[in-house]
Scaffold this motif. Structure first.
Motif, PDB file in Angstrom:
ATOM      1  N   VAL A 118       0.851  -1.182   0.000  1.00  0.00           N
ATOM      2  CA  VAL A 118       0.000   0.000   0.000  1.00  0.00           C
ATOM      3  C   VAL A 118       0.885   1.229   0.000  1.00  0.00           C
ATOM      4  O   VAL A 118       1.837   1.330   0.794  1.00  0.00           O
ATOM      5  N   ALA A 119       0.606   2.168  -0.926  1.00  0.00           N
ATOM      6  CA  ALA A 119       1.404   3.385  -1.016  1.00  0.00           C
ATOM      7  C   ALA A 119       0.573   4.504  -1.616  1.00  0.00           C
ATOM      8  O   ALA A 119      -0.407   4.251  -2.331  1.00  0.00           O
ATOM      9  N   GLN A 120       0.963   5.727  -1.331  1.00  0.00           N
ATOM     10  CA  GLN A 120       0.317   6.880  -1.964  1.00  0.00           C
ATOM     11  C   GLN A 120       1.036   7.182  -3.278  1.00  0.00           C
ATOM     12  O   GLN A 120       1.764   8.161  -3.392  1.00  0.00           O
ATOM     13  N   GLY A 124       6.371   3.811  -5.196  1.00  0.00           N
ATOM     14  CA  GLY A 124       6.699   3.193  -3.913  1.00  0.00           C
ATOM     15  C   GLY A 124       5.993   1.869  -3.720  1.00  0.00           C
ATOM     16  O   GLY A 124       6.559   0.933  -3.154  1.00  0.00           O
ATOM     17  N   GLY A 125       4.751   1.786  -4.207  1.00  0.00           N
ATOM     18  CA  GLY A 125       4.005   0.548  -4.062  1.00  0.00           C
ATOM     19  C   GLY A 125       4.613  -0.600  -4.840  1.00  0.00           C
ATOM     20  O   GLY A 125       4.721  -1.725  -4.339  1.00  0.00           O
ATOM     21  N   GLY A 141       9.720 -19.538  -0.313  1.00  0.00           N
ATOM     22  CA  GLY A 141       8.305 -19.615  -0.637  1.00  0.00           C
ATOM     23  C   GLY A 141       8.065 -19.480  -2.124  1.00  0.00           C
ATOM     24  O   GLY A 141       8.979 -19.178  -2.898  1.00  0.00           O
ATOM     25  N   TRP A 142       6.820 -19.706  -2.529  1.00  0.00           N
ATOM     26  CA  TRP A 142       6.401 -19.594  -3.932  1.00  0.00           C
ATOM     27  C   TRP A 142       5.519 -18.357  -4.075  1.00  0.00           C
ATOM     28  O   TRP A 142       4.345 -18.396  -3.693  1.00  0.00           O
ATOM     29  N   PRO A 143       6.052 -17.253  -4.598  1.00  0.00           N
ATOM     30  CA  PRO A 143       5.199 -16.070  -4.794  1.00  0.00           C
ATOM     31  C   PRO A 143       4.067 -16.386  -5.768  1.00  0.00           C
ATOM     32  O   PRO A 143       4.280 -17.041  -6.788  1.00  0.00           O
ATOM     33  N   THR A 144       2.868 -15.942  -5.456  1.00  0.00           N
ATOM     34  CA  THR A 144       1.762 -16.137  -6.387  1.00  0.00           C
ATOM     35  C   THR A 144       2.039 -15.367  -7.677  1.00  0.00           C
ATOM     36  O   THR A 144       2.749 -14.354  -7.660  1.00  0.00           O
ATOM     37  N   PRO A 145       1.506 -15.841  -8.790  1.00  0.00           N
ATOM     38  CA  PRO A 145       1.706 -15.102 -10.040  1.00  0.00           C
ATOM     39  C   PRO A 145       1.260 -13.651  -9.940  1.00  0.00           C
ATOM     40  O   PRO A 145       1.874 -12.755 -10.525  1.00  0.00           O
ATOM     41  N   LEU A 146       0.192 -13.395  -9.179  1.00  0.00           N
ATOM     42  CA  LEU A 146      -0.334 -12.042  -9.038  1.00  0.00           C
ATOM     43  C   LEU A 146       0.051 -11.454  -7.691  1.00  0.00           C
ATOM     44  O   LEU A 146      -0.161 -12.070  -6.643  1.00  0.00           O
ATOM     45  N   GLY A 147       0.665 -10.269  -7.724  1.00  0.00           N
ATOM     46  CA  GLY A 147       0.867  -9.463  -6.533  1.00  0.00           C
ATOM     47  C   GLY A 147       0.047  -8.196  -6.714  1.00  0.00           C
ATOM     48  O   GLY A 147      -0.266  -7.810  -7.841  1.00  0.00           O
ATOM     49  N   VAL A 148      -0.312  -7.537  -5.613  1.00  0.00           N
ATOM     50  CA  VAL A 148      -1.247  -6.416  -5.704  1.00  0.00           C
ATOM     51  C   VAL A 148      -0.664  -5.163  -5.054  1.00  0.00           C
ATOM     52  O   VAL A 148      -0.136  -5.222  -3.939  1.00  0.00           O
ATOM     53  N   VAL A 149      -0.788  -4.040  -5.757  1.00  0.00           N
ATOM     54  CA  VAL A 149      -0.450  -2.728  -5.207  1.00  0.00           C
ATOM     55  C   VAL A 149      -1.746  -1.954  -5.021  1.00  0.00           C
ATOM     56  O   VAL A 149      -2.539  -1.826  -5.958  1.00  0.00           O
ATOM     57  N   VAL A 150      -1.967  -1.453  -3.824  1.00  0.00           N
ATOM     58  CA  VAL A 150      -3.115  -0.584  -3.551  1.00  0.00           C
ATOM     59  C   VAL A 150      -2.597   0.848  -3.490  1.00  0.00           C
ATOM     60  O   VAL A 150      -1.845   1.203  -2.580  1.00  0.00           O
TER      61      VAL A 150
END
Length: 206
Positions: A118-120, A124-125, A141-150
């Protein structure tokens, strides 16, 4: 019948109900609707002494974190962007996963790990998301194919807990599905941990 798996969310900030924690709750809620058992270690619960591998006694919060990760089939990490990277609070919590180096599944081994930041602003996000994924790799670990920036400059969370941006809401739900699906495919029988030892250390550490 679908197999029940455990998904643990870790992250947020010391501020109660932070944007990062609310985003994390969306992911865990979606995972729960898919039949997963979920638990949250939120920002306030991550306030613990700096990780020092030379220290044998751990705080009760650190012990809970390590125990939850050890029992997890999947994980979700959430961090606000602090100067373009993971917050010190979240990074210190993840450093405590070193305690699982000799576990049946060391560190994050065999687990899908969803990451969100989360970033403004996007810059940065994105860099914080990349840092979370790098830490996931380092912890096996195994990162999921999708990562999310809010991007909190343009999206938030309403009274119902949902993201005000439908696209980000959909991304958070998709990431939850990826964690749960991987966990079901790679479920691992976890041996019972020595709860008496954990409780003794907790009492000593406070």
């Amino acid at each position: 019948m679908q197999q029940t798996v455990k998904v643990v969310g870790i992250g947020g900030s010391p501020r109660p109900d932070s944007t990062a924690e609310r985003a994390l709750r969306v992911v865990l809620g979606a995972a729960e609707r898919q039949g997963a058992e979920v638990s949250l270690i939120g920002g306030a619960e991550l306030v613990m002494p700096l990780y020092d591998p030379r220290t044998e006694i751990r705080s009760s919060r650190a012990l809970r974190l390590v125990s939850e990760v050890a029992a997890a089939d999947g994980l979700v990490l959430a961090s606000p962007a602090y100067h373009g990277s993971i917050s010190g609070l979240v990074k210190n919590a993840l450093d405590h996963v070193e305690e699982l180096r000799d576990d049946a599944r060391p560190y994050f081994s065999g687990r899908a790990v969803g990451s969100l930041s989360v970033a403004q602003g996007w810059q940065g996000g994105v860099s914080t998301l990349a840092a979370l994924r790098d830490v996931t790799h380092a912890l096996r670990g195994w990162p999921t194919p999708l990562g999310v920036v809010v991007n909190s400059a343009s999206a938030g969370f309403g009274p119902d807990g949902r993201c005000t941006d439908p696209h980000i809401q959909s991304q958070l739900e998709t990431m939850a599905a990826q964690v749960v699906d991987f966990a079901r495919t790679h479920a691992f029988p976890v041996p019972a941990r020595d709860t008496a030892a954990v409780e003794a250390l907790s009492s000593a550490g406070g």
